[in-house]
Design a protein around this motif. Structure first.
Motif, PDB file in Angstrom:
ATOM      1  N   VAL A 123      16.221  -1.830   7.039  1.00  0.00           N
ATOM      2  CA  VAL A 123      15.996  -0.617   6.240  1.00  0.00           C
ATOM      3  C   VAL A 123      14.604  -0.032   6.468  1.00  0.00           C
ATOM      4  CG1 VAL A 123      17.566  -1.462   4.465  1.00  0.00           C
ATOM      5  CG2 VAL A 123      15.109  -1.844   4.207  1.00  0.00           C
ATOM      6  N   GLU A 124      13.724  -0.784   7.087  1.00  0.00           N
ATOM      7  CA  GLU A 124      12.328  -0.343   7.204  1.00  0.00           C
ATOM      8  C   GLU A 124      12.151   0.976   7.948  1.00  0.00           C
ATOM      9  OE1 GLU A 124       7.945  -2.254   8.150  1.00  0.00           O
ATOM     10  OE2 GLU A 124       9.729  -3.225   8.969  1.00  0.00           O
ATOM     11  N   PRO A 125      12.815   1.228   9.075  1.00  0.00           N
ATOM     12  CA  PRO A 125      12.574   2.496   9.784  1.00  0.00           C
ATOM     13  C   PRO A 125      12.833   3.732   8.924  1.00  0.00           C
ATOM     14  CG  PRO A 125      13.715   0.951  11.220  1.00  0.00           C
ATOM     15  CD  PRO A 125      13.718   0.343   9.844  1.00  0.00           C
ATOM     16  N   ARG A 126      13.935   3.731   8.195  1.00  0.00           N
ATOM     17  CA  ARG A 126      14.258   4.910   7.378  1.00  0.00           C
ATOM     18  C   ARG A 126      13.265   5.052   6.229  1.00  0.00           C
ATOM     19  NH1 ARG A 126      20.294   6.915   5.861  1.00  0.00           N
ATOM     20  NH2 ARG A 126      19.719   8.872   4.823  1.00  0.00           N
ATOM     21  N   MET A 127      12.893   3.925   5.599  1.00  0.00           N
ATOM     22  CA  MET A 127      11.928   3.993   4.503  1.00  0.00           C
ATOM     23  C   MET A 127      10.583   4.513   5.000  1.00  0.00           C
ATOM     24  SD  MET A 127      13.506   3.057   1.726  1.00  0.00           S
ATOM     25  CE  MET A 127      14.900   3.927   2.459  1.00  0.00           C
ATOM     26  N   LEU A 128      10.156   4.033   6.160  1.00  0.00           N
ATOM     27  CA  LEU A 128       8.881   4.492   6.726  1.00  0.00           C
ATOM     28  C   LEU A 128       8.940   5.980   7.051  1.00  0.00           C
ATOM     29  CD1 LEU A 128       7.775   1.566   9.076  1.00  0.00           C
ATOM     30  CD2 LEU A 128       6.561   2.423   7.061  1.00  0.00           C
ATOM     31  N   THR A 181       0.809  -1.224   0.000  1.00  0.00           N
ATOM     32  CA  THR A 181       0.000   0.000   0.000  1.00  0.00           C
ATOM     33  C   THR A 181       0.837   1.267   0.000  1.00  0.00           C
ATOM     34  OG1 THR A 181      -0.121  -0.064   2.427  1.00  0.00           O
ATOM     35  CG2 THR A 181      -1.891  -1.161   1.200  1.00  0.00           C
ATOM     36  N   ARG A 182       2.126   1.144   0.343  1.00  0.00           N
ATOM     37  CA  ARG A 182       2.992   2.324   0.381  1.00  0.00           C
ATOM     38  C   ARG A 182       4.159   2.188  -0.598  1.00  0.00           C
ATOM     39  NH1 ARG A 182       3.395   3.639   6.886  1.00  0.00           N
ATOM     40  NH2 ARG A 182       2.006   5.448   6.866  1.00  0.00           N
ATOM     41  N   ALA A 183       3.982   1.413  -1.639  1.00  0.00           N
ATOM     42  CA  ALA A 183       5.052   1.296  -2.637  1.00  0.00           C
ATOM     43  C   ALA A 183       5.306   2.666  -3.256  1.00  0.00           C
ATOM     44  CB  ALA A 183       4.659   0.284  -3.709  1.00  0.00           C
ATOM     45  N   TRP A 184       6.581   2.923  -3.539  1.00  0.00           N
ATOM     46  CA  TRP A 184       6.931   4.231  -4.117  1.00  0.00           C
ATOM     47  C   TRP A 184       8.121   4.070  -5.044  1.00  0.00           C
ATOM     48  CZ3 TRP A 184      10.563   7.900  -1.151  1.00  0.00           C
ATOM     49  CH2 TRP A 184      11.414   7.185  -0.283  1.00  0.00           C
ATOM     50  N   THR A 234      13.751  13.498   3.780  1.00  0.00           N
ATOM     51  CA  THR A 234      13.294  12.647   2.679  1.00  0.00           C
ATOM     52  C   THR A 234      13.818  13.162   1.352  1.00  0.00           C
ATOM     53  OG1 THR A 234      11.276  12.078   3.866  1.00  0.00           O
ATOM     54  CG2 THR A 234      11.275  11.731   1.493  1.00  0.00           C
ATOM     55  N   TYR A 235      13.728  14.479   1.147  1.00  0.00           N
ATOM     56  CA  TYR A 235      14.233  15.062  -0.095  1.00  0.00           C
ATOM     57  C   TYR A 235      15.725  14.783  -0.261  1.00  0.00           C
ATOM     58  CZ  TYR A 235       9.882  17.748  -0.739  1.00  0.00           C
ATOM     59  OH  TYR A 235       8.572  18.130  -0.942  1.00  0.00           O
ATOM     60  N   LEU A 236      16.486  14.906   0.825  1.00  0.00           N
ATOM     61  CA  LEU A 236      17.925  14.647   0.736  1.00  0.00           C
ATOM     62  C   LEU A 236      18.194  13.177   0.407  1.00  0.00           C
ATOM     63  CD1 LEU A 236      19.246  16.815   3.710  1.00  0.00           C
ATOM     64  CD2 LEU A 236      19.611  17.229   1.272  1.00  0.00           C
ATOM     65  N   ASP A 237      17.391  12.277   0.976  1.00  0.00           N
ATOM     66  CA  ASP A 237      17.545  10.851   0.636  1.00  0.00           C
ATOM     67  C   ASP A 237      17.267  10.613  -0.838  1.00  0.00           C
ATOM     68  OD1 ASP A 237      18.322  10.070   3.149  1.00  0.00           O
ATOM     69  OD2 ASP A 237      16.348   9.329   3.769  1.00  0.00           O
ATOM     70  N   LEU A 238      16.207  11.235  -1.345  1.00  0.00           N
ATOM     71  CA  LEU A 238      15.869  11.054  -2.756  1.00  0.00           C
ATOM     72  C   LEU A 238      16.931  11.670  -3.665  1.00  0.00           C
ATOM     73  CD1 LEU A 238      12.008  11.695  -2.635  1.00  0.00           C
ATOM     74  CD2 LEU A 238      13.146   9.552  -3.237  1.00  0.00           C
TER      75      LEU A 238
END
Length: 603
Positions: A582-587, A160-163, A470-474
């Motif tokens: 990796v889940e915490p950072r992705m969330l 449901t949160r695929a991106w 989030t922007y910096l990660d992207l």
């Protein structure tokens, strides 16, 4: 890699085309420290470097293409012998004649069964089919109107949160990521074009059909030395085939193949104006597909018929070659999204048609006898945002000029990547763009000398300050010598309006970091996948290749994505731990985008 340049990576950057496939200017050489020099190069030179691989693929296809012919010849020989036996039996009397006829009839049935088996014999699994619905939004998937997809959802896992999980969120880049399992800063397909490092020149435009039909994208990725899913399949299953297909989007099919797929096929107009199959040189199917009357349309297919044509193309590959892995791009949702935005009256029927194509392919795999052994992945390469707000490209150009800079290239989408000709002018141009306070521009980022991006506009302009991380990660997913010098990130439902777009009335775009462009559907189904399971893990495009490789029994290596362990029936302990890590950072990233989008909607 050539013998006299040990330790040097060769990267082709054709700068011009004379309309033929003979010469495209120069090649950039990059050593392990990233230093670039140039040397003469032709497309033919690039092709020669892959000659051994191409010859191997062609030999393998010739063996397959001739199998049916051999069976036919064998069947005819047996039939001749049977007819002689019948004639001889007639001379031996009525009883012998009857016996001979019965024996002959049984033998003929056996020969015909053998012939059918040679063409459509069920193979040993596993198999995988990846379907990419170009530009489909998560909220455009209506299972009440998509019964075929609904059945796969019931028998599989939905995210449901695929991106997209990277920048830019555009077709060429996303398909390269799907095909390799590495992020853009490694495969370096950074959009339609990008800077050639150390120069004031841009790479060729990947939307140039003359260029991309030479296999430029696949060769470019292959020269990077990154892993790719087709190679994993070939190593795990020697002799198996991989096919990557699309309608007119050769740049999608070629990126999926990453230079290693056996077949890369697409749709194109011929001299008659007909829409026919085309293929990348060295990755062509047999004449039975390229000359198929069923695939020869008298006019360019529209209103869903291009996606139907693409399905027919996939069916023909399935029954002729039984590819271990087939990856298919459906282009029409994107085509009409740019024209109509996210209009439900336009997108709804297109998505219903997509469901029909999914049903056709599931049925085809059933007829081929391999459905129970096939895992399905249905997703999108990016979403589409409506142009409720626009940023005038001319205004951006004027600000750059007034700050003493000269734009090398100003990109477009629901963000704005900018390359400046004189790198010394980049800092002051970035500050000028930040101080301009353009409406609907949430943030201005500049790439510093270390190659990392930093925020130069006020954090107060962000709808939610937490979204900066989030922007910096992207931004880090494509940070490289080739990536933009300056990036403008927009609020939701905003796009760059160019003079050309204004003329045609463009109403939708993508490419940026908004949740509207990033949020995509993702469904997995098949024998290796949990049934009727819903996950809120923020799965990314880069995770698809390792996941498919794992489903096929291959061991992913040296990739940036992770196998989606929570979707697997029997995940190993290390895979579970890796996803949990990796889940915490992705969330955090996805929640910040969701929160930012929600705040903007309520304003």
């Amino acid at each position: 890699m050539e013998g006299d340049r040990s330790g040097v990576r060769r990267v082709a950057y054709p700068l011009w085309s004379d309309g033929s496939d003979a010469v495209f200017s120069s090649t950039m050489w990059a050593d392990e420290q990233g230093r670039y020099t140039s040397s003469a190069c032709t497309v033919r030179d690039v092709s020669i470097r892959a000659a051994d691989e191409t010859n191997s693929r062609r030999a393998k296809r010739r063996r397959i293409d001739t199998l049916e012919g051999r069976v036919n010849r064998g069947a005819r020989a047996v039939m001749v012998r049977l007819m002689l036996m019948v004639c001889a039996g007639a001379c031996m009397g009525v009883i012998a004649q009857v016996r001979s006829q019965r024996s002959a009839a049984g033998a003929v049935v056996g020969v015909r069964a053998l012939h059918r088996g040679a063409v459509q014999k069920p193979r040993h699994g596993p198999f995988a089919l990846v379907l990419v619905i170009d530009a489909a939004r998560f909220d455009e998937v209506d299972l009440k109107k998509m019964p075929n997809l609904a059945r796969l959802v019931a028998g599989g896992t939905t995210y449901t949160r695929a991106w997209v999980g990277q920048l830019p969120s555009i077709t060429e880049t996303s398909h390269a990521t799907i095909g390799t399992g590495v992020l853009p800063f490694r495969h370096l397909i950074l959009g339609d074009k990008w800077r050639i490092p150390g120069t004031d020149q841009m790479s060729p435009d990947l939307l140039d059909a003359q260029l991309t039909r030479t296999g430029y994208i696949g060769k470019f990725i292959h020269q990077k030395g990154v892993p790719d899913i087709a190679t994993f399949v070939h190593r795990k299953f020697p002799g198996s085939l991989v096919a990557t297909l699309s309608g007119h989007k050769v740049y999608a099919a070629d990126a999926l193949g990453a230079g290693s797929a056996d077949f890369v096929a697409f749709g194109m107009k011929d001299a008659r104006g007909h829409y026919i199959p085309g293929a990348i040189p060295g990755h062509e199917p047999g004449e039975a597909i390229l000359k198929s009357k069923q695939l020869d349309l008298p006019a360019y297919p529209r209103n869903g018929t291009e996606d139907e044509w693409t399905t027919t193309l996939a069916e023909k590959f399935l029954f002729k070659y039984h590819p271990r892995l087939m990856m298919v791009n459906f282009p029409e949702v994107d085509n009409y999204g740019h024209i109509a935005g996210t209009s439900a009256s336009v997108m709804g029927p297109l998505m219903v048609n997509i469901d029909h194509q999914i049903g056709r392919l599931v049925a085809a795999y059933g007829r081929a006898g391999i459905l129970p052994q096939t895992d399905f992945v249905i997703t999108s390469d990016h979403a589409m945002v409506p142009a409720l707000h626009t940023i005038d490209q001319g205004v951006v150009q004027r600000i750059i000029h007034q700050a003493g800079g000269q734009a090398l290239y100003i990109g477009h989408g629901d963000y704005c990547p900018i390359w400046i000709k004189d790198l010394a002018a980049v800092p002051r141009v970035a500050v000028a763009l930040a101080n301009a306070n353009m409406p609907n521009v949430q943030a201005v980022y500049v790439k510093d000398v270390s190659g990392e991006y930093r925020l130069v506009s006020s954090a107060a302009r962000l709808a939610d300050p937490a979204v900066n991380s989030t922007y910096l990660d992207l931004l880090s997913t494509f940070a490289s010598g080739e990536s933009p010098d300056i990036v403008l990130l927009y609020g939701e439902d905003t796009m760059t309006m160019t003079p050309g777009f204004a003329k045609i009335g463009r109403k939708g775009d993508h490419g940026g970091a908004t949740w509207g462009a990033q949020h995509i559907p993702l469904i997995l189904a098949g024998p290796g996948v949990k049934q009727d399971f819903v996950s809120d893990f923020p799965a990314r495009l880069v995770d698809l290749a390792p996941t498919v490789e794992t489903l096929l029994g291959a061991q992913p290596q040296n990739q940036d994505g992770i196998p989606l362990a929570d979707a697997l029936i029997h995940p190993s302990g290390p895979l579970i731990v890796r996803q949990q890590r990796v889940e915490p950072r992705m969330l955090r990233d996805v929640q910040a985008l969701e929160q930012s989008a929600g705040l903007q909607t309520r304003r």
